[in-house]
Design an enzyme around this catalytic site. Sequence first.
Site, PDB file in Angstrom:
ATOM      1  N   TYR A   1     -50.946 -24.208  -9.288  1.00 53.65           N
ATOM      2  CA  TYR A   1     -51.561 -22.955  -9.737  1.00 53.65           C
ATOM      3  C   TYR A   1     -52.128 -23.107 -11.152  1.00 53.65           C
ATOM      4  O   TYR A   1     -53.315 -22.865 -11.378  1.00 53.65           O
ATOM      5  CB  TYR A   1     -50.506 -21.849  -9.690  1.00 53.65           C
ATOM      6  CG  TYR A   1     -51.020 -20.481 -10.056  1.00 53.65           C
ATOM      7  CD1 TYR A   1     -51.806 -19.744  -9.166  1.00 53.65           C
ATOM      8  CD2 TYR A   1     -50.708 -19.895 -11.285  1.00 53.65           C
ATOM      9  CE1 TYR A   1     -52.272 -18.472  -9.499  1.00 53.65           C
ATOM     10  CE2 TYR A   1     -51.163 -18.626 -11.623  1.00 53.65           C
ATOM     11  CZ  TYR A   1     -51.936 -17.918 -10.729  1.00 53.65           C
ATOM     12  OH  TYR A   1     -52.389 -16.664 -11.061  1.00 53.65           O
TER      13      TYR A   1
ATOM     14  N   ASN B  81     -49.550 -10.988 -16.925  1.00 50.24           N
ATOM     15  CA  ASN B  81     -48.686 -10.202 -16.037  1.00 50.24           C
ATOM     16  C   ASN B  81     -49.142  -8.764 -15.768  1.00 50.24           C
ATOM     17  O   ASN B  81     -49.032  -7.901 -16.640  1.00 50.24           O
ATOM     18  CB  ASN B  81     -47.320 -10.114 -16.724  1.00 50.24           C
ATOM     19  CG  ASN B  81     -46.246 -10.521 -15.774  1.00 50.24           C
ATOM     20  OD1 ASN B  81     -46.380 -10.306 -14.567  1.00 50.24           O
ATOM     21  ND2 ASN B  81     -45.189 -11.120 -16.305  1.00 50.24           N
TER      22      ASN B  81
ATOM     23  N   ARG C 119     -42.157 -11.449  -7.800  1.00 51.31           N
ATOM     24  CA  ARG C 119     -42.596 -11.142  -9.165  1.00 51.31           C
ATOM     25  C   ARG C 119     -41.607 -10.147  -9.769  1.00 51.31           C
ATOM     26  O   ARG C 119     -41.061  -9.291  -9.078  1.00 51.31           O
ATOM     27  CB  ARG C 119     -44.020 -10.588  -9.164  1.00 51.31           C
ATOM     28  CG  ARG C 119     -45.010 -11.723  -8.939  1.00 51.31           C
ATOM     29  CD  ARG C 119     -46.421 -11.317  -9.250  1.00 51.31           C
ATOM     30  NE  ARG C 119     -47.211 -11.159  -8.052  1.00 51.31           N
ATOM     31  CZ  ARG C 119     -48.526 -10.980  -8.068  1.00 51.31           C
ATOM     32  NH1 ARG C 119     -49.187 -10.931  -9.191  1.00 51.31           N
ATOM     33  NH2 ARG C 119     -49.180 -10.838  -6.947  1.00 51.31           N
TER      34      ARG C 119
ATOM     35  N   SER D 155     -41.845  -6.092  -9.240  1.00 49.83           N
ATOM     36  CA  SER D 155     -41.598  -5.642  -7.862  1.00 49.83           C
ATOM     37  C   SER D 155     -40.170  -6.000  -7.429  1.00 49.83           C
ATOM     38  O   SER D 155     -39.492  -5.214  -6.769  1.00 49.83           O
ATOM     39  CB  SER D 155     -42.638  -6.221  -6.899  1.00 49.83           C
ATOM     40  OG  SER D 155     -42.843  -7.584  -7.156  1.00 49.83           O
TER      41      SER D 155
ATOM     42  N   ASP E 147     -40.417 -22.233 -16.261  1.00 54.49           N
ATOM     43  CA  ASP E 147     -40.607 -20.809 -16.527  1.00 54.49           C
ATOM     44  C   ASP E 147     -40.809 -20.627 -18.038  1.00 54.49           C
ATOM     45  O   ASP E 147     -39.971 -21.043 -18.826  1.00 54.49           O
ATOM     46  CB  ASP E 147     -39.347 -20.053 -16.077  1.00 54.49           C
ATOM     47  CG  ASP E 147     -39.641 -18.608 -15.759  1.00 54.49           C
ATOM     48  OD1 ASP E 147     -40.674 -18.349 -15.126  1.00 54.49           O
ATOM     49  OD2 ASP E 147     -38.846 -17.743 -16.167  1.00 54.49           O
ATOM     50  N   PRO E 148     -41.931 -20.003 -18.468  1.00 58.58           N
ATOM     51  CA  PRO E 148     -42.151 -19.890 -19.914  1.00 58.58           C
ATOM     52  C   PRO E 148     -41.164 -18.921 -20.568  1.00 58.58           C
ATOM     53  O   PRO E 148     -40.746 -17.944 -19.957  1.00 58.58           O
ATOM     54  CB  PRO E 148     -43.585 -19.376 -20.018  1.00 58.58           C
ATOM     55  CG  PRO E 148     -43.928 -18.829 -18.691  1.00 58.58           C
ATOM     56  CD  PRO E 148     -43.037 -19.455 -17.672  1.00 58.58           C
TER      57      PRO E 148
END
Length: 319
Positions: free
Chosen positions: A144, A173, A185, A188, A272-273
């Site tokens: 991605y 985001n 996400r 949600s 994951d940042p």
Amino acid sequence: MKKVLVTGGAGFLGSRLCERLLESGHDVLCLDNFFTGSKANVAHLTGDPHFEVMRHDITFPLYVEVDEIYNLACPASPIHYQFDPVQTTKTAVHGAINMLGLAKRVKAKILQASTSEVYGDPLVHPQVESYWGRVNPIGVRSCYDEGKRCAETLFFDYWRQHNIRVKVVRIFNTYGPRMHPNDGRVVSNFIVQALKGDDITIYGDGRQTRSFCYVDDLVEAMMRVMATADDFTGPVNIGNPNEFTIMELAEKVLKLTDSPSKLIFKPLPSDDPQQRRPDIALARETLNWAPTIQLEEGLRRTIGYFRDTARVPQFALAG
Ligand SMILES: NC(=O)c1ccc[n+]([C@@H]2O[C@H](COP(=O)([O-])OP(=O)(O)OC[C@H]3O[C@@H](n4cnc5c(N)ncnc54)[C@H](O)[C@@H]3O)[C@@H](O)[C@H]2O)c1
């Protein structure tokens, strides 16, 4: 009236964009392969004589007559883009080539829905457009992140080499009604877990931060970018610069849903940042734009949507 193509038009952001373009008096061609999007997202538009839906995969060439193209087709959540990573890269890269080829043939203006993921796990905070990013080229998110980076490269090469009118928007985001309920996400996820009374899953210690933009603010900004003068290409960050920890988000969702759910902690996924926040000075200056819907209001609207979709069997709420 312009003829506008929206790729990924049956998705979360695309369907809202189709609505707004129709409201603005345009003719809209919504194109989607329905991988993560759904006909239900645009069913209410199909009676409109200015709206058309077409099933097509953008990894294949497309021949239509349009004035403007919004290129949104691409799975956007890790669960979906990691399901078939090779297809994700193809969608980002071959898809960009095909849509840029179309723009070149019909002399259309084209906007790319890029992403804050092009900054990777950033060393510059907040992120400015001039920052080149820190992206892992071989990790599980690379299909991605690198796909979107390559798409940006293609947009700028088509601009330099073929004088195509391009616009690149880096979306941070974004959340709101019509997000997929099960795509992992964070907004949600938390809302669905809270409404069901399930444990709320926090990855890491919850101190990592995110900034959340409501869908209507994002769509407004995209349309303003499309309307900029031909010499404005971007890239331009679009997002809400208010920063919250994941823990704060969970607490807000619990409060607004009045849920008895408990928080549980799981290890952070790979790459994951830790921090993500847009610097939106360029958007303020060139688009006269800033987000208008803040987190609590946006969450209220999104929670309302998920309460309504609870009627759908695969998403039945407990109790
Ligand atoms: N929502 C966000 O926070 C966010 C952030 C950054 C970037 N973006 C970008 O915005 C765009 C839309 O994201 P979204 O959140 O609406 O996600 P989404 O998954 O709801 O929408 C993507 C749409 O593209 C369609 N699609 C996927 N591959 C396709 C292909 N090969 N051919 C045709 N259609 C295809 C899907 O079926 C879906 O309708 C994506 O390009 C995404 O990368 C979104």
